[in-house]
Design an enzyme around this catalytic site. Sequence first.
Site: not given
Ligand SMILES: Cc1ncc(COP(=O)(O)O)c(C=O)c1O
Lengths: 263, 393
Positions: B87, B109, B376
């Site tokens: 993020k 948000e 992620s």
């Molecule tokens: C670690 C992590 N992965 C994925 C997401 C999902 O978001 P996005 O689909 O935008 O990657 C989030 C959202 O808070 C997150 O904290």
Amino acid sequence: MTSTEARAQGSRLELTLHRPGDELALIPYTMAGYPDRSRSIEHGRAYARAGAAAIEVGVPYSDPLADGPVVQRAGQAALEVGTTLADSISIAAAIAEEGAPVVLMTYVNPILSHGAQRFATDAARAGIAGVIIPDLPAEESEPLADPLRAAGLDTIFLVAPTSPDARIRNIVQQSSGFVYCVTLAGVTGPRAELDPGLEGLLLRLLAATTLPVAAGFGIATPVHLRRLRGKADAAVVASALLARIHAGEEPLTLAEELLQACR
Amino acid sequence: MPTQTGRFGPYGGQYVPETLMAALAELESAWVEAWSDAAFQLELRAQQHAFIGRPTPLYSADRLSEEFGGARLHLKREDLCHTGAHKLNNALGQVMLARRMGKARIIAETGAGQHGVAAATACARFGLECVVFMGREDMRRQSVNVRRMRLLGAEVREVTLGTGTLKDATSEAIRDWVANVASTHYVIGSAVGPHPYPELVRELQRVIGDEARDQYLAAEGRLPDIVIACVGGGSNAIGMFTAFVGDQDVRLVGVEAAGRGVETGLHAASLTGGRPGVLHGSYSYVLQTEDGQVKPTHSISAGLDYPGVGPEHAFLRDLERVEYTAVTDAEAVAAFKLCTRLEGIIPALEPSHALARARGFAEELGPSGRILICLSGRGDKDLDSVEEFDDQH
Ligand SMILES: Cc1ncc(COP(=O)(O)O)c(C=O)c1O
């Protein structure tokens, strides 16, 4: 049909909202299904009988981006009792029987979900005069506005304090019936004072169009309405009336005070 | 992509109150100008390195590979980004853009709190005021992140109307922006929202895939067979996929949250279980009732618990360039534990969905298969959620 052709035929809303002298036309708002179906109809009809120029009927929506807490809460309550878009159209039809033109205010997704063509046909058959879609800027409007116009409905677009003149020119081109002037940068909800920049915005807007101009958002008191006389053609009052209903009071009392301030 | 009007095929657009239209135009021109400015790019690159810790490593998950039957699994370690998730790639870039635009106030948000923490962190770094909107339910289940944001100097505003989750926090952030548009930049947290956000967030996140593709080629001398990422709004996934979209032999797989099962209705799989509609300013797949009302969602993972998805994913789905599938809470929790025990890496619950789906592909491909997964974020924030899940099952 273009908005010019609609004007040539004389839109009911346009005729009703142009008032003599500095008289202001009042457009009170009722939320379909709030506090329940029958009272939302009763309120709309009572406003019309008391002399409102037109009635705005709100369609409840789960994520109303242009609305403050008062309208949000009313919408949530209307959804909790199961109010649908079809219900809202039939509520609008019942209010229209009183004679004053009715405009439906709905967010775009319920229309898309219903089907734009079907929505236009249903709304026209219900005797609705025009439609306001607060999350549909003029640029995105074509696929939706075309069937509405073809069904004889007015398409009312919004101008905001942040709209540059070039946008205002395009917005009034796309509008018919009236143009909605958002009085402040913000969401709906009663305010103590009108925005100091409002007169300037109204002047810019009146210079751009011969359509009636209705001011809305934040307008809550007779003092506000007196200040608008001679500067706008009409005023929309929503949250102040809904707040009375929320407090368990009869909203017609306030509507009558507001009407007095318009004449 | 996108077209001049901000569309990905039929998806995208700008469905917002008129008050925001001028701000979106201002944002678009500031963004186009900054993105083509070599000095901005250089400064962003320097901050990504020194502050975020980029490039993040590509990691060969050998024990997990063995457990899944031999196909080679690599993890792109976005969990090692400063603040613990991808993020910050987006939040830092947007805060730098806001500074350039002369905006002194930032709003955001957050669902899992990861984007809120990232926004608060970037604001602390550059001395901007920061307000984060967060649903009541999410504040409860991600309380550690609430405390982090407050320590970083951000104001966290509780959103109680609606369902008290990410959808309502996003609506409330947009309302705040409508009211404070002159002074404020809205740092949206995923590849969603009105144009130009989906494109802007993709460009700030594509560093994930750009790095991973180079690293993979350097390490393996070839490209992976399959690339997998979890999809909430879709920012880590689009950031990972963009580098590979032109590689026709690489299968791309987006994994949504099936919650208790898509058939139960208690899920957050917009592409798997929704249909096209408008949410938060763009036209894409939305979980909605027959009457066009946005539905409440369920996922154990707060970051995937959202009824919409970025418009570019909707287009990639229709083009059949990316396959979208969904994984349940239980499958994600099992993968969370497996990765922790076998690799010594506690993954966030969001990418645990991608890890869970990798098992099926590993079996399908056999020992010669190669899979790249976007990890992620890290899972320290999720310990309470996993314990709560275990207590109930
Ligand atoms: C670690 C992590 N992965 C994925 C997401 C999902 O978001 P996005 O689909 O935008 O990657 C989030 C959202 O808070 C997150 O904290």
